[in-house]
Design an enzyme around this catalytic site. Structure first.
Site, PDB file in Angstrom:
ATOM      1  N   LYS A   1       0.848  -1.194   0.000  1.00 51.08           N
ATOM      2  CA  LYS A   1       0.000   0.000   0.000  1.00 51.08           C
ATOM      3  C   LYS A   1       0.883   1.243   0.000  1.00 51.08           C
ATOM      4  O   LYS A   1       1.672   1.447   0.915  1.00 51.08           O
ATOM      5  CB  LYS A   1      -0.907  -0.009   1.234  1.00 51.08           C
ATOM      6  CG  LYS A   1      -1.808  -1.240   1.318  1.00 51.08           C
ATOM      7  CD  LYS A   1      -2.514  -1.352   2.653  1.00 51.08           C
ATOM      8  CE  LYS A   1      -3.363  -2.622   2.718  1.00 51.08           C
ATOM      9  NZ  LYS A   1      -4.020  -2.798   4.034  1.00 51.08           N
TER      10      LYS A   1
ATOM     11  N   LYS B   1      -4.963   5.325   4.088  1.00 46.33           N
ATOM     12  CA  LYS B   1      -5.314   4.935   5.461  1.00 46.33           C
ATOM     13  C   LYS B   1      -4.064   4.906   6.346  1.00 46.33           C
ATOM     14  O   LYS B   1      -4.148   5.066   7.568  1.00 46.33           O
ATOM     15  CB  LYS B   1      -6.069   3.604   5.469  1.00 46.33           C
ATOM     16  CG  LYS B   1      -5.278   2.383   5.013  1.00 46.33           C
ATOM     17  CD  LYS B   1      -4.599   1.669   6.164  1.00 46.33           C
ATOM     18  CE  LYS B   1      -3.758   0.500   5.666  1.00 46.33           C
ATOM     19  NZ  LYS B   1      -3.046  -0.178   6.771  1.00 46.33           N
TER      20      LYS B   1
ATOM     21  N   SER C   1      -0.559  -2.079  14.394  1.00 46.46           N
ATOM     22  CA  SER C   1      -0.392  -1.191  13.251  1.00 46.46           C
ATOM     23  C   SER C   1       0.946  -0.459  13.308  1.00 46.46           C
ATOM     24  O   SER C   1       1.213   0.295  14.248  1.00 46.46           O
ATOM     25  CB  SER C   1      -1.526  -0.166  13.211  1.00 46.46           C
ATOM     26  OG  SER C   1      -1.246   0.846  12.258  1.00 46.46           O
TER      27      SER C   1
ATOM     28  N   ASN D   1       1.905   2.004  11.353  1.00 45.45           N
ATOM     29  CA  ASN D   1       1.719   3.434  11.158  1.00 45.45           C
ATOM     30  C   ASN D   1       1.175   4.106  12.410  1.00 45.45           C
ATOM     31  O   ASN D   1       1.643   5.185  12.790  1.00 45.45           O
ATOM     32  CB  ASN D   1       0.803   3.678   9.957  1.00 45.45           C
ATOM     33  CG  ASN D   1       1.493   3.326   8.655  1.00 45.45           C
ATOM     34  OD1 ASN D   1       2.303   4.080   8.137  1.00 45.45           O
ATOM     35  ND2 ASN D   1       1.193   2.142   8.136  1.00 45.45           N
TER      36      ASN D   1
ATOM     37  N   GLU E   1       4.742   3.035   5.992  1.00 44.98           N
ATOM     38  CA  GLU E   1       4.545   3.529   4.631  1.00 44.98           C
ATOM     39  C   GLU E   1       3.847   4.886   4.590  1.00 44.98           C
ATOM     40  O   GLU E   1       3.980   5.652   3.632  1.00 44.98           O
ATOM     41  CB  GLU E   1       3.726   2.521   3.813  1.00 44.98           C
ATOM     42  CG  GLU E   1       4.454   1.229   3.473  1.00 44.98           C
ATOM     43  CD  GLU E   1       5.325   1.356   2.226  1.00 44.98           C
ATOM     44  OE1 GLU E   1       5.587   2.500   1.796  1.00 44.98           O
ATOM     45  OE2 GLU E   1       5.721   0.305   1.691  1.00 44.98           O
TER      46      GLU E   1
END
Length: 319
Positions: free
Chosen positions: A102, A186, A248, A250, A268
Protein backbone atom coordinates in the site's frame (compact mmCIF):
# COMPACT_ATOMS: atom_id res chain seq x y z
CA UNK A 1 -1.87 -23.00 -8.38
CA UNK A 2 1.86 -22.32 -8.40
CA UNK A 3 2.49 -18.87 -7.01
CA UNK A 4 5.73 -16.95 -6.44
CA UNK A 5 5.80 -14.45 -3.59
CA UNK A 6 8.49 -11.81 -4.07
CA UNK A 7 9.40 -10.43 -0.67
CA UNK A 8 9.70 -12.22 2.66
CA UNK A 9 9.21 -9.46 5.18
CA UNK A 10 6.15 -9.14 7.39
CA UNK A 11 3.43 -9.38 4.73
CA UNK A 12 5.42 -11.42 2.24
CA UNK A 13 6.10 -14.19 4.72
CA UNK A 14 2.47 -14.20 5.82
CA UNK A 15 1.22 -14.42 2.23
CA UNK A 16 3.45 -17.42 1.60
CA UNK A 17 2.15 -19.04 4.79
CA UNK A 18 -1.46 -18.26 3.86
CA UNK A 19 -1.21 -19.51 0.28
CA UNK A 20 0.55 -22.78 1.07
CA UNK A 21 -2.02 -23.53 3.76
CA UNK A 22 -4.73 -23.02 1.13
CA UNK A 23 -3.20 -25.75 -0.99
CA UNK A 24 -1.14 -23.70 -3.44
CA UNK A 25 2.45 -24.43 -4.40
CA UNK A 26 4.54 -21.50 -3.18
CA UNK A 27 7.96 -20.17 -4.10
CA UNK A 28 9.11 -17.49 -1.64
CA UNK A 29 11.85 -15.14 -2.80
CA UNK A 30 14.09 -12.81 -0.83
CA UNK A 31 17.51 -11.23 -1.16
CA UNK A 32 20.39 -13.26 0.28
CA UNK A 33 22.10 -11.22 2.97
CA UNK A 34 18.92 -9.32 3.79
CA UNK A 35 17.73 -9.82 7.37
CA UNK A 36 14.20 -10.95 6.43
CA UNK A 37 15.49 -13.64 4.07
CA UNK A 38 18.36 -14.79 6.27
CA UNK A 39 16.23 -15.20 9.39
CA UNK A 40 13.74 -17.37 7.49
CA UNK A 41 16.49 -19.44 5.91
CA UNK A 42 18.51 -19.93 9.08
CA UNK A 43 15.81 -20.23 11.75
CA UNK A 44 12.82 -21.37 9.63
CA UNK A 45 10.65 -18.67 11.19
CA UNK A 46 10.36 -14.97 11.92
CA UNK A 47 8.40 -13.03 14.53
CA UNK A 48 5.17 -13.61 12.61
CA UNK A 49 5.10 -17.08 11.03
CA UNK A 50 6.95 -20.35 10.78
CA UNK A 51 8.43 -21.23 7.39
CA UNK A 52 6.28 -24.09 6.17
CA UNK A 53 8.40 -26.96 4.84
CA UNK A 54 6.26 -27.00 1.70
CA UNK A 55 7.46 -23.49 0.76
CA UNK A 56 10.34 -23.34 -1.71
CA UNK A 57 12.51 -20.53 -0.27
CA UNK A 58 14.96 -19.06 -2.77
CA UNK A 59 17.18 -16.05 -3.42
CA UNK A 60 17.20 -16.74 -7.18
CA UNK A 61 14.93 -14.03 -8.62
CA UNK A 62 14.91 -15.45 -12.15
CA UNK A 63 13.82 -18.83 -10.86
CA UNK A 64 11.04 -17.27 -8.77
CA UNK A 65 9.77 -15.08 -11.60
CA UNK A 66 9.85 -17.65 -14.39
CA UNK A 67 8.56 -20.66 -12.43
CA UNK A 68 5.05 -19.38 -11.68
CA UNK A 69 2.21 -17.86 -13.67
CA UNK A 70 1.06 -15.76 -10.70
CA UNK A 71 3.52 -13.46 -8.97
CA UNK A 72 2.68 -11.68 -5.73
CA UNK A 73 4.89 -8.70 -4.89
CA UNK A 74 5.18 -7.56 -1.27
CA UNK A 75 8.04 -5.10 -0.83
CA UNK A 76 8.38 -1.43 0.12
CA UNK A 77 6.18 0.58 -2.23
CA UNK A 78 8.93 3.11 -2.90
CA UNK A 79 11.23 0.34 -4.16
CA UNK A 80 8.76 -1.05 -6.71
CA UNK A 81 9.97 0.82 -9.81
CA UNK A 82 13.64 -0.10 -9.34
CA UNK A 83 12.68 -3.66 -8.39
CA UNK A 84 10.66 -4.06 -11.59
CA UNK A 85 13.73 -3.11 -13.62
CA UNK A 86 15.27 -6.31 -12.30
CA UNK A 87 12.13 -8.38 -12.85
CA UNK A 88 11.77 -7.21 -16.45
CA UNK A 89 15.11 -8.82 -17.34
CA UNK A 90 13.34 -12.19 -17.20
CA UNK A 91 10.51 -13.82 -19.15
CA UNK A 92 7.33 -12.23 -17.79
CA UNK A 93 5.09 -12.88 -20.79
CA UNK A 94 1.53 -13.63 -19.63
CA UNK A 95 2.53 -13.49 -15.94
CA UNK A 96 -0.18 -12.18 -13.61
CA UNK A 97 1.13 -9.74 -10.98
CA UNK A 98 -0.61 -9.12 -7.67
CA UNK A 99 0.55 -6.16 -5.59
CA UNK A 100 0.11 -6.76 -1.87
CA UNK A 101 1.49 -3.42 -0.72
CA UNK A 102 0.00 0.00 0.00
CA UNK A 103 1.54 3.26 -1.10
CA UNK A 104 1.92 5.99 -3.70
CA UNK A 105 5.22 6.62 -5.46
CA UNK A 106 6.62 9.64 -3.69
CA UNK A 107 8.53 11.15 -6.62
CA UNK A 108 5.73 10.94 -9.18
CA UNK A 109 2.43 10.57 -7.30
CA UNK A 110 1.78 7.43 -9.33
CA UNK A 111 -0.36 4.59 -8.05
CA UNK A 112 1.54 1.31 -7.82
CA UNK A 113 -0.44 -0.28 -10.65
CA UNK A 114 0.61 2.66 -12.82
CA UNK A 115 4.25 2.00 -11.90
CA UNK A 116 3.79 -1.59 -13.06
CA UNK A 117 2.35 -0.49 -16.41
CA UNK A 118 5.13 2.04 -16.90
CA UNK A 119 7.59 -0.77 -16.16
CA UNK A 120 6.22 -2.76 -19.11
CA UNK A 121 3.47 -4.96 -17.62
CA UNK A 122 0.06 -4.90 -19.32
CA UNK A 123 -2.67 -3.38 -17.16
CA UNK A 124 -4.69 -6.54 -17.85
CA UNK A 125 -2.06 -8.51 -15.92
CA UNK A 126 -1.90 -6.31 -12.81
CA UNK A 127 -4.08 -6.61 -9.72
CA UNK A 128 -3.94 -5.25 -6.17
CA UNK A 129 -4.71 -7.07 -2.92
CA UNK A 130 -5.86 -4.58 -0.24
CA UNK A 131 -8.05 -4.32 2.83
CA UNK A 132 -7.98 -4.88 6.57
CA UNK A 133 -6.20 -7.56 8.52
CA UNK A 134 -3.20 -8.06 10.79
CA UNK A 135 -0.88 -11.01 10.54
CA UNK A 136 -0.93 -11.51 14.29
CA UNK A 137 -4.72 -11.98 14.14
CA UNK A 138 -4.72 -14.13 11.01
CA UNK A 139 -2.18 -16.56 12.43
CA UNK A 140 -4.37 -16.98 15.52
CA UNK A 141 -7.24 -18.01 13.28
CA UNK A 142 -9.23 -14.76 13.25
CA UNK A 143 -10.72 -14.16 9.77
CA UNK A 144 -11.18 -10.93 7.86
CA UNK A 145 -12.37 -9.57 4.51
CA UNK A 146 -10.16 -8.11 1.79
CA UNK A 147 -10.42 -6.87 -1.81
CA UNK A 148 -8.88 -7.85 -5.12
CA UNK A 149 -9.03 -5.09 -7.72
CA UNK A 150 -7.76 -4.60 -11.27
CA UNK A 151 -8.73 -2.91 -14.52
CA UNK A 152 -9.22 -6.49 -15.79
CA UNK A 153 -12.47 -7.73 -14.26
CA UNK A 154 -11.86 -11.33 -15.34
CA UNK A 155 -8.56 -11.28 -13.44
CA UNK A 156 -10.34 -9.88 -10.37
CA UNK A 157 -12.82 -12.72 -10.35
CA UNK A 158 -10.19 -15.37 -11.06
CA UNK A 159 -7.90 -14.24 -8.24
CA UNK A 160 -10.64 -13.58 -5.68
CA UNK A 161 -12.24 -16.96 -6.31
CA UNK A 162 -8.98 -18.90 -6.20
CA UNK A 163 -7.18 -17.12 -3.36
CA UNK A 164 -10.05 -17.07 -0.89
CA UNK A 165 -9.91 -19.36 2.11
CA UNK A 166 -11.29 -19.74 5.62
CA UNK A 167 -9.19 -16.81 6.89
CA UNK A 168 -9.82 -14.34 4.08
CA UNK A 169 -13.02 -13.67 2.18
CA UNK A 170 -12.25 -11.65 -0.93
CA UNK A 171 -14.59 -9.14 -2.51
CA UNK A 172 -14.47 -8.17 -6.18
CA UNK A 173 -13.14 -4.64 -6.51
CA UNK A 174 -14.52 -2.39 -9.25
CA UNK A 175 -12.59 0.86 -8.72
CA UNK A 176 -8.84 0.48 -9.03
CA UNK A 177 -8.15 4.17 -8.41
CA UNK A 178 -10.26 4.18 -5.26
CA UNK A 179 -8.84 0.90 -3.98
CA UNK A 180 -5.23 2.02 -4.36
CA UNK A 181 -5.62 5.58 -3.09
CA UNK A 182 -7.85 4.49 -0.22
CA UNK A 183 -5.48 1.73 0.85
CA UNK A 184 -2.46 4.01 0.76
CA UNK A 185 -4.18 6.95 2.46
CA UNK A 186 -5.31 4.93 5.46
CA UNK A 187 -1.67 4.75 6.55
CA UNK A 188 -1.52 8.55 6.78
CA UNK A 189 -4.65 8.48 8.94
CA UNK A 190 -2.99 5.77 11.01
CA UNK A 191 -0.06 8.07 11.77
CA UNK A 192 -2.48 10.82 12.79
CA UNK A 193 -4.31 8.39 15.08
CA UNK A 194 -1.06 7.34 16.71
CA UNK A 195 -0.10 10.93 17.33
CA UNK A 196 -3.45 11.54 19.00
CA UNK A 197 -2.84 8.46 21.16
CA UNK A 198 0.65 9.60 22.06
CA UNK A 199 -0.56 13.10 22.92
CA UNK A 200 -3.42 11.85 25.09
CA UNK A 201 -6.24 12.79 22.70
CA UNK A 202 -7.50 9.32 21.83
CA UNK A 203 -11.12 10.49 21.98
CA UNK A 204 -10.49 12.59 18.86
CA UNK A 205 -9.99 9.49 16.74
CA UNK A 206 -13.74 9.36 16.11
CA UNK A 207 -13.76 12.71 14.28
CA UNK A 208 -10.50 11.69 12.61
CA UNK A 209 -12.19 8.59 11.19
CA UNK A 210 -15.18 10.49 9.83
CA UNK A 211 -13.25 13.44 8.43
CA UNK A 212 -10.39 11.28 7.15
CA UNK A 213 -12.68 9.14 5.04
CA UNK A 214 -14.36 12.25 3.62
CA UNK A 215 -10.98 13.80 2.79
CA UNK A 216 -9.86 10.69 0.94
CA UNK A 217 -13.21 10.43 -0.85
CA UNK A 218 -12.71 13.92 -2.29
CA UNK A 219 -9.27 13.00 -3.61
CA UNK A 220 -10.47 9.73 -5.15
CA UNK A 221 -13.30 11.57 -6.94
CA UNK A 222 -10.95 14.24 -8.26
CA UNK A 223 -8.63 11.55 -9.62
CA UNK A 224 -11.47 9.90 -11.54
CA UNK A 225 -12.41 7.16 -9.10
CA UNK A 226 -15.59 6.43 -7.17
CA UNK A 227 -15.64 8.47 -3.96
CA UNK A 228 -17.71 5.75 -2.27
CA UNK A 229 -14.63 3.51 -2.35
CA UNK A 230 -13.28 5.53 0.59
CA UNK A 231 -16.09 4.06 2.68
CA UNK A 232 -15.38 0.47 1.66
CA UNK A 233 -12.86 -2.13 2.79
CA UNK A 234 -9.87 -0.47 1.12
CA UNK A 235 -10.02 2.59 3.40
CA UNK A 236 -12.69 3.02 6.09
CA UNK A 237 -12.97 -0.75 6.45
CA UNK A 238 -9.27 -0.87 7.26
CA UNK A 239 -9.45 1.76 10.01
CA UNK A 240 -9.90 -0.71 12.86
CA UNK A 241 -6.61 -2.37 12.02
CA UNK A 242 -4.84 0.94 11.42
CA UNK A 243 -6.25 3.53 13.81
CA UNK A 244 -6.83 1.33 16.84
CA UNK A 245 -4.71 -1.81 16.71
CA UNK A 246 -1.53 -2.30 18.70
CA UNK A 247 -0.16 -4.14 15.66
CA UNK A 248 -0.39 -1.19 13.25
CA UNK A 249 3.06 0.05 12.25
CA UNK A 250 1.72 3.43 11.16
CA UNK A 251 -0.28 4.04 14.33
CA UNK A 252 2.69 2.91 16.43
CA UNK A 253 5.00 5.20 14.45
CA UNK A 254 2.75 8.18 15.14
CA UNK A 255 2.51 7.41 18.85
CA UNK A 256 6.26 6.96 19.23
CA UNK A 257 6.99 10.06 17.15
CA UNK A 258 5.03 12.21 19.59
CA UNK A 259 6.81 10.57 22.51
CA UNK A 260 10.21 11.09 20.92
CA UNK A 261 10.90 7.38 20.57
CA UNK A 262 12.64 6.07 17.44
CA UNK A 263 10.50 3.67 15.40
CA UNK A 264 12.54 0.98 13.68
CA UNK A 265 9.96 -0.66 11.39
CA UNK A 266 8.53 0.44 8.03
CA UNK A 267 5.72 3.02 8.22
CA UNK A 268 4.55 3.53 4.63
CA UNK A 269 2.38 6.47 5.68
CA UNK A 270 5.44 8.70 6.00
CA UNK A 271 6.16 8.69 2.27
CA UNK A 272 2.46 8.51 1.41
CA UNK A 273 1.79 11.78 3.26
CA UNK A 274 4.23 13.57 0.97
CA UNK A 275 2.84 11.93 -2.16
CA UNK A 276 -0.77 12.70 -1.18
CA UNK A 277 0.05 16.31 -0.45
CA UNK A 278 1.36 16.66 -3.99
CA UNK A 279 -1.75 14.96 -5.37
CA UNK A 280 -3.92 17.38 -3.41
CA UNK A 281 -2.09 20.30 -5.00
CA UNK A 282 -2.27 18.74 -8.47
CA UNK A 283 -5.99 17.99 -8.30
CA UNK A 284 -6.89 21.08 -6.23
CA UNK A 285 -8.35 19.05 -3.35
CA UNK A 286 -8.29 20.24 0.26
CA UNK A 287 -6.54 17.58 2.38
CA UNK A 288 -6.28 19.13 5.86
CA UNK A 289 -5.34 15.97 7.77
CA UNK A 290 -2.78 14.93 5.18
CA UNK A 291 -1.31 18.44 5.13
CA UNK A 292 -1.08 18.46 8.92
CA UNK A 293 0.84 15.18 8.95
CA UNK A 294 3.11 16.45 6.19
CA UNK A 295 3.86 19.64 8.13
CA UNK A 296 4.72 17.58 11.20
CA UNK A 297 6.95 15.05 9.48
CA UNK A 298 8.62 17.20 6.85
CA UNK A 299 8.43 20.77 8.20
CA UNK A 300 9.03 19.53 11.77
CA UNK A 301 6.10 21.46 13.21
CA UNK A 302 4.72 20.60 16.64
CA UNK A 303 2.50 17.48 16.31
CA UNK A 304 -0.21 18.35 18.78
CA UNK A 305 -0.46 21.99 17.74
CA UNK A 306 -0.94 20.97 14.11
CA UNK A 307 -3.48 18.25 14.86
CA UNK A 308 -5.49 20.32 17.31
CA UNK A 309 -5.73 23.09 14.71
CA UNK A 310 -7.87 20.67 12.69
CA UNK A 311 -10.49 20.66 15.43
CA UNK A 312 -10.42 24.45 15.78
CA UNK A 313 -11.30 25.15 12.15
CA UNK A 314 -14.27 27.39 11.43
CA UNK A 315 -17.77 25.94 11.60
CA UNK A 316 -18.97 24.37 8.38
CA UNK A 317 -21.34 21.77 7.00
CA UNK A 318 -20.20 18.20 7.56
CA UNK A 319 -20.37 17.14 3.90
Amino acid sequence: MKISVLGCGRWGSFIGWYLVNNGHKVIQWGTAGNYSFDVLKNTKRNEYVELDERIDLTSDLQYAVESSDIIVISISSQALRSFMQRVMQFDVKDKKFVLCMKGIEIDTGKRLSEVMVESGISSDNVAVWVGPGHIQAFTKGYPNCMVIDSSNKELVKFLADNLRGELIRFYYGDDLIGSEIGAAAKNVMGIAAGMLDGGGYTTLKGPLMARGAREVARLIKAMGGNELSAYGLCHLGDYETTLFSEYSNNRSFGEQYVKGVQFKKLAEGVSTAKAMRELGIKYKVDLPITNAIYSILYDKNDPMKELLKLFARSTRKEF
